[in-house]
Design a protein around this motif. Structure first.
Motif, mmCIF file in Angstrom:
data_model
loop_
_atom_site.group_PDB
_atom_site.id
_atom_site.type_symbol
_atom_site.label_atom_id
_atom_site.label_comp_id
_atom_site.label_asym_id
_atom_site.label_seq_id
_atom_site.Cartn_x
_atom_site.Cartn_y
_atom_site.Cartn_z
ATOM 1 N N CYS A 137 -58.124 -18.396 -2.505
ATOM 2 C CA CYS A 137 -57.992 -18.717 -1.073
ATOM 3 C C CYS A 137 -59.206 -19.522 -0.599
ATOM 4 O O CYS A 137 -60.282 -19.451 -1.202
ATOM 5 N N CYS A 190 -61.075 -18.865 1.697
ATOM 6 C CA CYS A 190 -62.165 -17.983 2.136
ATOM 7 C C CYS A 190 -63.048 -17.569 0.960
ATOM 8 O O CYS A 190 -64.067 -16.920 1.146
ATOM 9 N N HIS A 236 -56.433 -12.895 5.774
ATOM 10 C CA HIS A 236 -57.293 -12.703 4.599
ATOM 11 C C HIS A 236 -57.343 -11.249 4.166
ATOM 12 O O HIS A 236 -58.355 -10.741 3.663
ATOM 13 N N CYS A 279 -55.099 -13.554 -0.967
ATOM 14 C CA CYS A 279 -55.000 -13.291 0.481
ATOM 15 C C CYS A 279 -53.553 -13.452 0.972
ATOM 16 O O CYS A 279 -52.796 -14.276 0.469
HETATM 17 ZN ZN ZN Z 1 -58.597 -15.617 2.184
#
Ligand code: ZN
Length: 316
Positions: free
Chosen positions: A177, A179, A167, A184
């Protein structure tokens, strides 16, 4: 009487349990699924049940076990042995007090660390990184896992969650992404990214079932001379190289290790990746730098978890 350690490597799809010696030899292992009901059964419950099965099946005498070393998926607070967070969603996992649960049940020393950090420690103890003090490891798979050893010590950060290389953003206008961020590293450098790009290329090809596309298929196609797929692989290798170039410039390693299933493609993956990195890094960083594939395969996490346990608790 021999003394042993229990290693537990908890991944997103399965848990691997093994008996490991103080020298890092793995005596026996077994794998159990953890996502069989899409995590409705909390992973930790599955791990405890799997441990009971493993211990009974192997007639393990718990009085010969000196401790339990755990490698686990997610951001692991190594000081408290809890799951601090994850990049994507896994039901019933964040907040799990892994260390306390295992300690209470077995009354043994327990240590817990992130799986990618355990993998680099495993390689340092018994694999490709033996004798090296400055190492960067990436594991290329569903995502990108990372671990960094700097001046002989694992880079752990304030609560032990450092090295989340997947990340590390490499594209300011990039893809979204899991996250929550964009651009990332793992959106470009993971095997998933490669497979998705090849699926996009082949989705209108009636002769190919795109569900069967995986790393193995892709490298077979290059061997067959498929130039379009080769172009996608070249771009993917370039993305992996870009991230590693940044890391090499930050950490000045003597060794970069590539793990994950695709890392056994020496000629079609590791060699061109090495060439690309050497083409892009500044000359003084090339001095003494080696780039190679991991050597412990999927035993690295288990091995590293037990190493952490032994050294955190002075068990040797
Ligand atoms: Zn990420």
């Amino acid at each position: 009487m021999n003394n042993f350690y229990l290693g537990i490597d908890i991944g997103g799809t399965e848990v691997k349990i093994g008996v490991v010696t103080g020298a890092g030899d793995i005596i026996k292992t077994d794998n159990f699924s953890v996502n069989f009901d899409n995590y409705k059964t909390p992973i930790i419950e599955t791990v405890l049940k799997s441990l009971d099965i493993f211990i009974n099946k192997n007639n393990l005498d718990l009085s010969t076990i000196l401790g339990i070393g755990i490698s686990a998926t997610g951001q692991i607070d190594t000081y408290n042995g809890t799951v601090a967070g994850t990049a994507g969603h896994i039901d019933n996992w964040i907040g799990t007090p892994i260390k306390n649960i295992l300690k209470e049940k077995y009354s043994l020393p327990v240590s817990v660390a992130n799986d990618a950090n355990c993998a680099v420690i495993g390689e340092y103890w018994r694999g490709s990184a033996m004798g090296c003090s400055n190492v960067i490891m990436i594991t290329v798979g569903t995502g990108i896992g990372g671990g960094i050893i700097s001046n002989g010590k694992l880079l752990s950060g304030k609560i032990g969650i450092a090295g989340e290389l997947g990340h590390f953003p490499i594209n300011i206008t990039g893809k979204k992404c899991s996250c929550g961020n964009i651009g990332c590293y793992e959106k470009y450098a993971s095997t998933t990214a490669l497979v998705n790009n090849v699926k996009d290329l082949l989705k209108s090809n009636a002769n190919i079932d795109i569900n069967n596309i995986n790393g193995k298929f892709i490298f077979e196609q290059i061997n067959l001379g498929n130039a379009d797929i080769k172009k996608i692989v070249d771009k993917w290798i370039e993305s992996i190289a870009m991230g590693l170039v940044g890391l090499i410039h930050i950490f000045n390693p003597e060794l970069v290790i590539i793990g994950g299933g695709v890392s056994n493609q020496e000629e079609l993956f590791i060699t061109p990746l090495r060439n690309k990195i050497f083409e892009l890094i500044m000359p003084s960083f090339k001095n003494g730098l080696k780039i190679s594939s991991a050597s412990l395969g999927n035993n690295a996490g288990l091995c590293g978890a037990v190493y952490n346990l032994i050294y955190e608790n002075n068990l040797l």
